[in-house]
Write a protein that holds these residues in place. Structure first.
Motif, mmCIF file in Angstrom:
data_model
loop_
_atom_site.group_PDB
_atom_site.id
_atom_site.type_symbol
_atom_site.label_atom_id
_atom_site.label_comp_id
_atom_site.label_asym_id
_atom_site.label_seq_id
_atom_site.Cartn_x
_atom_site.Cartn_y
_atom_site.Cartn_z
ATOM 1 N N GLU A 34 -22.894 121.869 -54.529
ATOM 2 C CA GLU A 34 -21.469 122.297 -54.263
ATOM 3 C C GLU A 34 -21.305 123.432 -53.516
ATOM 4 N N GLU A 36 -18.795 126.208 -51.808
ATOM 5 C CA GLU A 36 -17.730 126.878 -52.032
ATOM 6 C C GLU A 36 -16.700 126.827 -50.786
ATOM 7 N N GLU A 37 -15.561 126.852 -50.927
ATOM 8 C CA GLU A 37 -14.859 126.667 -49.901
ATOM 9 C C GLU A 37 -14.730 127.965 -48.809
ATOM 10 N N GLU A 38 -14.992 128.930 -49.678
ATOM 11 C CA GLU A 38 -15.136 130.471 -48.814
ATOM 12 C C GLU A 38 -16.231 130.302 -47.901
ATOM 13 N N GLU A 39 -17.429 129.736 -48.523
ATOM 14 C CA GLU A 39 -18.617 129.640 -47.696
ATOM 15 C C GLU A 39 -18.281 128.794 -46.545
ATOM 16 N N GLN A 40 -17.759 127.768 -46.773
ATOM 17 C CA GLN A 40 -17.248 126.758 -45.362
ATOM 18 C C GLN A 40 -16.812 127.620 -44.612
ATOM 19 N N GLU A 41 -15.546 128.253 -44.883
ATOM 20 C CA GLU A 41 -14.706 129.136 -44.127
ATOM 21 C C GLU A 41 -15.566 130.312 -43.251
ATOM 22 N N GLU A 42 -16.228 130.817 -43.994
ATOM 23 C CA GLU A 42 -17.168 131.803 -43.314
ATOM 24 C C GLU A 42 -18.242 131.034 -42.255
#
Length: 87
Positions: A34, A36-42
């Motif tokens: 899984e 995290e959307e935040e990780e992808q954005e980073e």
């Protein structure tokens, strides 16, 4: 041959360590089940930051190369050039 002969490389040899770090981060996240959307954005922001440090001519050429590869991959059903094969 053209891309190999670009002085300093398309992604700039002086940014090599930073590019390697970003790629390593992406590989680690891809292994996780899984993401995290935040990780992808980073990760996206890190890539954009590095692209922003490239000379303007390199950015233009990179856009053309990515568009070309995307077009080739978009016809994978006919040419068998999937994103895996292109990498």
């Amino acid at each position: 041959d053209f891309l190999r002969n670009i002085p300093g490389s398309l992604l700039c040899s002086e940014l090599y360590e930073e590019w390697a770090g970003v790629v390593e981060e992406v590989e680690v996240v891809e292994e996780e089940e899984e993401v995290e959307e935040e990780e992808q954005e980073e990760q996206v922001q890190n890539i954009k930051r590095l692209i922003g440090r490239l000379p303007a001519a390199n950015v233009v050429l990179l856009r053309y190369v990515v568009a070309l590869l995307r077009g080739i991959q978009g016809n994978a059903q006919h040419n068998h050039m999937t994103s895996f094969n292109l990498s």
